[in-house]
Design a protein around this motif. Structure first.
Motif, PDB file in Angstrom:
ATOM      1  N   GLU A 241     -11.211 -22.404 -44.765  1.00  0.00           N
ATOM      2  CA  GLU A 241     -10.505 -22.190 -46.032  1.00  0.00           C
ATOM      3  C   GLU A 241     -11.499 -21.890 -47.155  1.00  0.00           C
ATOM      4  N   ALA A 242     -12.626 -22.553 -47.140  1.00  0.00           N
ATOM      5  CA  ALA A 242     -13.649 -22.286 -48.150  1.00  0.00           C
ATOM      6  C   ALA A 242     -14.185 -20.867 -48.018  1.00  0.00           C
ATOM      7  N   LEU A 243     -14.406 -20.415 -46.787  1.00  0.00           N
ATOM      8  CA  LEU A 243     -14.886 -19.051 -46.572  1.00  0.00           C
ATOM      9  C   LEU A 243     -13.875 -18.022 -47.058  1.00  0.00           C
ATOM     10  N   ALA A 244     -12.603 -18.270 -46.824  1.00  0.00           N
ATOM     11  CA  ALA A 244     -11.564 -17.359 -47.311  1.00  0.00           C
ATOM     12  C   ALA A 244     -11.554 -17.314 -48.834  1.00  0.00           C
ATOM     13  N   ILE A 305     -21.529 -21.649 -44.444  1.00  0.00           N
ATOM     14  CA  ILE A 305     -21.570 -21.245 -45.850  1.00  0.00           C
ATOM     15  C   ILE A 305     -22.831 -20.449 -46.134  1.00  0.00           C
ATOM     16  N   LEU A 306     -23.969 -20.915 -45.645  1.00  0.00           N
ATOM     17  CA  LEU A 306     -25.225 -20.191 -45.853  1.00  0.00           C
ATOM     18  C   LEU A 306     -25.182 -18.812 -45.197  1.00  0.00           C
ATOM     19  N   ASP A 307     -24.570 -18.727 -44.015  1.00  0.00           N
ATOM     20  CA  ASP A 307     -24.448 -17.433 -43.333  1.00  0.00           C
ATOM     21  C   ASP A 307     -23.561 -16.475 -44.123  1.00  0.00           C
ATOM     22  N   TRP A 308     -22.489 -16.989 -44.732  1.00  0.00           N
ATOM     23  CA  TRP A 308     -21.622 -16.132 -45.558  1.00  0.00           C
ATOM     24  C   TRP A 308     -22.416 -15.546 -46.714  1.00  0.00           C
ATOM     25  N   LEU A 309     -23.229 -16.364 -47.357  1.00  0.00           N
ATOM     26  CA  LEU A 309     -24.039 -15.876 -48.465  1.00  0.00           C
ATOM     27  C   LEU A 309     -24.969 -14.760 -48.001  1.00  0.00           C
ATOM     28  N   ASP A 310     -25.565 -14.916 -46.827  1.00  0.00           N
ATOM     29  CA  ASP A 310     -26.460 -13.882 -46.288  1.00  0.00           C
ATOM     30  C   ASP A 310     -25.697 -12.594 -45.989  1.00  0.00           C
ATOM     31  N   ASN A 312     -22.995 -11.455 -47.196  1.00  0.00           N
ATOM     32  CA  ASN A 312     -22.380 -10.824 -48.358  1.00  0.00           C
ATOM     33  C   ASN A 312     -23.362 -10.518 -49.483  1.00  0.00           C
ATOM     34  N   GLY A 313     -24.637 -10.637 -49.194  1.00  0.00           N
ATOM     35  CA  GLY A 313     -25.633 -10.291 -50.188  1.00  0.00           C
ATOM     36  C   GLY A 313     -25.654 -11.198 -51.410  1.00  0.00           C
ATOM     37  N   GLU A 314     -25.202 -12.430 -51.235  1.00  0.00           N
ATOM     38  CA  GLU A 314     -25.120 -13.361 -52.368  1.00  0.00           C
ATOM     39  C   GLU A 314     -26.166 -14.467 -52.329  1.00  0.00           C
ATOM     40  N   ALA A 315     -26.959 -14.516 -51.278  1.00  0.00           N
ATOM     41  CA  ALA A 315     -27.903 -15.630 -51.128  1.00  0.00           C
ATOM     42  C   ALA A 315     -28.916 -15.682 -52.260  1.00  0.00           C
ATOM     43  N   GLU A 316     -29.402 -14.529 -52.690  1.00  0.00           N
ATOM     44  CA  GLU A 316     -30.434 -14.502 -53.722  1.00  0.00           C
ATOM     45  C   GLU A 316     -29.906 -14.922 -55.081  1.00  0.00           C
ATOM     46  N   ASN A 317     -28.601 -14.837 -55.269  1.00  0.00           N
ATOM     47  CA  ASN A 317     -28.013 -15.143 -56.581  1.00  0.00           C
ATOM     48  C   ASN A 317     -27.117 -16.379 -56.525  1.00  0.00           C
ATOM     49  N   THR A 318     -27.372 -17.265 -55.565  1.00  0.00           N
ATOM     50  CA  THR A 318     -26.510 -18.449 -55.422  1.00  0.00           C
ATOM     51  C   THR A 318     -27.356 -19.709 -55.309  1.00  0.00           C
ATOM     52  N   ILE A 319     -27.023 -20.681 -56.132  1.00  0.00           N
ATOM     53  CA  ILE A 319     -27.632 -22.007 -56.061  1.00  0.00           C
ATOM     54  C   ILE A 319     -26.814 -22.842 -55.089  1.00  0.00           C
ATOM     55  N   VAL A 320     -27.456 -23.477 -54.130  1.00  0.00           N
ATOM     56  CA  VAL A 320     -26.782 -24.351 -53.179  1.00  0.00           C
ATOM     57  C   VAL A 320     -27.340 -25.764 -53.341  1.00  0.00           C
ATOM     58  N   ILE A 321     -26.450 -26.709 -53.576  1.00  0.00           N
ATOM     59  CA  ILE A 321     -26.844 -28.107 -53.772  1.00  0.00           C
ATOM     60  C   ILE A 321     -26.151 -28.961 -52.718  1.00  0.00           C
ATOM     61  N   PHE A 322     -26.909 -29.784 -52.042  1.00  0.00           N
ATOM     62  CA  PHE A 322     -26.386 -30.706 -51.028  1.00  0.00           C
ATOM     63  C   PHE A 322     -26.504 -32.121 -51.582  1.00  0.00           C
ATOM     64  N   MET A 323     -25.407 -32.903 -51.455  1.00  0.00           N
ATOM     65  CA  MET A 323     -25.420 -34.269 -51.996  1.00  0.00           C
ATOM     66  C   MET A 323     -24.374 -35.112 -51.265  1.00  0.00           C
TER      67      MET A 323
END
Length: 522
Positions: A241-244, A305-310, A312-323
């Motif tokens: 659902e998050a990927l969609a 989620i990280l694979d989706w960013l890759d 879709n060309g969004e990895a370089e412009n996305t901050i990812v925080i794990f907590m």
């Protein structure tokens, strides 16, 4: 809405047609979105500091060799690990501090919330807990027993972000505005409501619903009917659902904020069938293997989620925080007569405790071109610090809120241009009886300042002092050896709690308040 920048006229005047065409083909012509990074906060529920193959301690531990979290490892290689990231000891206090930027002592949501106007405190024979904000937080006045504060999500939304909530919310009781994430500025809400845990992770049990659509308990997980009976584990359903939702955000062309807040690894400890057998083969018990499968299923979600960013060309412009919202459930219980399945070693105790095992969390931040890869931050931060930090990340410099903001931006730590917290006091107030038994649990408050940490028990009036860098397991109470430090920290803790209008319990026999920490001589 944000003002978009059109680069085409400039490029047409300064470049050849072939150059412009090439730039379009490479995806380098973008709207003003490129100046605002996407932000993903990947929140895990009840995950201990050591429930991962990533070593947050100075060396690997047996637990790091037990769990397999390759995507956390990937995130750590590409970003910064925070070794002293703190939250509250219980879910709702942490999550309400995240959303409001206020310390739990101030917002008074000091235990977990569920039913409107009903406390979740367990009865104590000697001590009466205060009338805390059992209904959680709200963005507007009108609901009793709530803390009113504007969320950072609402501010990001106002500043052009497309905001997505997926998973656990746990900010407001059933029947209050705060139970719905959309109340706090989310454009999209998937599966978020008042409950703090799932009834089940199993789609075979309809995630807590009867076949006729009636929930079997308040812990049902809504919005996932299409997965009922499919064999899809809850963690994976939320991920899909998050990927969609990310696909939709990509189409809109706005910067996005995704709060992927997993119910994992909260009880019940259902087996994720994708990973259960491998941990049995490692020699773990069935319960331990089930818990490890929950952990790896959560990690697999991070990888997707990280694979989706890759892709879709969004990895370089996305901050990812794990907590995580609090420590792992590694304490004795008077309501769950089952063997424990995890621990937080070398940290002591677990969820519900103000010892390190209950409040120190795994945290990683990846921000390409801003945060150094394979870096490590040993300065401490606390959950309310996310509020000003995320707004600063989103380029929001001015905003108006009704509540005091206790959090401090940790941007300087991320870009390594200064120190953040070496002399700053962190405060916890837990004047409640959660119910589990164990060290550091129930009716406590605490302060961490520099190397020292003081815990004060309202009921027994006992004080514990620990030198955290040299005693991470808090095995040596130094209160009698350092009376001046105890006195100094007690005074600062008492003053901070009074300044924030914090609550404290009372003696049942007399109705008098339990003393503040600085009212008791060591």
């Amino acid at each position: 809405m944000r003002k978009k920048t059109n680069l085409l006229p400039y490029l047409m005047a300064t470049a050849s047609f072939s150059q412009v065409t090439t730039l379009f083909a490479q995806g380098e012509l973008r709207s003003a979105k490129s100046s605002r990074p996407n932000i993903i906060l990947f929140m895990v529920d009840d995950m201990g500091w050591q429930d991962t193959s990533v070593p947050f301690d100075t060396e690997r531990t047996p637990l790091n060799n037990t769990y397999e979290t390759p995507h956390m490892e990937r995130l750590a290689r590409e970003g910064m690990m925070f070794t002293q990231a703190y939250a509250s000891a219980i879910s709702s206090p942490s999550r309400c501090s995240l959303m409001t930027g206020a310390n739990a002592a101030r917002h008074r949501v000091t235990n977990w919330t569920l039913h409107k106007d009903k406390s979740t405190d367990i009865d104590d024979t000697q001590i009466a807990t205060p009338e805390w904000n059992v209904n959680g937080i709200c963005q507007r006045e009108g609901t009793p027993h709530t803390f009113v504060g504007r969320s950072f999500v609402d501010i990001l939304h106002e500043n052009g972000y497309y905001t997505i909530h997926c998973g656990k919310a746990h900010w407001g009781a059933i029947g209050t505005p705060g139970e719905n994430p959309k109340h706090f500025g989310f454009d999209v809400n998937i599966a978020g409501h008042a409950a703090g845990g799932p009834a089940t992770y199993l789609s075979e049990h309809n995630f807590g619903y009867e076949d006729n659509g009636h929930p079997t308990s308040p812990m049902h997980t809504p919005d996932l009917e299409k997965y009922w009976g499919t064999g899809t584990f809850l963690t994976e359903a939320l991920t899909q659902e998050a990927l969609a939702a990310l696909d939709k955000a990509k189409q809109l062309g706005q910067p996005f904020y995704l709060y992927l807040s997993h119910y994992a690894v909260h009880i019940p400890i259902d087996r994720d069938p994708r990973y259960f057998q491998k941990y049995l083969d490692k020699g773990l018990s069935a319960k331990e293997a089930a818990y490890a499968s929950l952990v790896e299923g959560m990690d697999h979600s991070l990888g997707e989620i990280l694979d989706w960013l890759d892709r879709n060309g969004e990895a370089e412009n996305t901050i990812v925080i794990f907590m995580s919202d609090n420590g792992g459930l590694a304490t004795n219980s008077n309501w769950r007569d089952k063997p424990l399945y995890t621990q937080n070693a070398p940290l002591r105790s677990g969820k519900g405790s103000l010892l390190e095992g209950g409040i120190r969390e795994p945290m990683i931040v990846r921000w390409p071109h801003r945060v150094k890869a394979q870096s490590r931050c040993d300065s401490y931060i606390i959950i309310e610090d996310f509020y000003p930090t995320l707004l600063e990340m989103g380029g929001v410099k001015k905003y108006s809120v009704p509540q005091p903001i206790d959090g401090k931006s940790f941007m300087s730590l991320l870009i390594q241009n200064g120190k953040h917290s070496q002399k700053r006091p962190l405060i916890w107030n837990f004047p409640n009886v959660w119910g589990n038994e164990g060290p550091g649990i129930n009716l406590n408050c605490a302060i961490r300042k520099g190397r020292w940490k003081l815990i004060y028990n309202y009921k027994t009036q006992e004080k514990e002092l620990y030198d955290i860098p040299n005693d991470i397991g808090e095995m040596h109470n130094l209160a009698t050896q350092y009376p001046r430090i105890v006195k100094k920290l007690s005074r600062e803790l008492g003053n901070k709690l009074r300044k924030m209008n914090a609550q404290r319990p009372t003696q049942k026999t007399t109705g008098t308040f339990c003393p503040w920490p600085d009212e008791i001589k060591q």
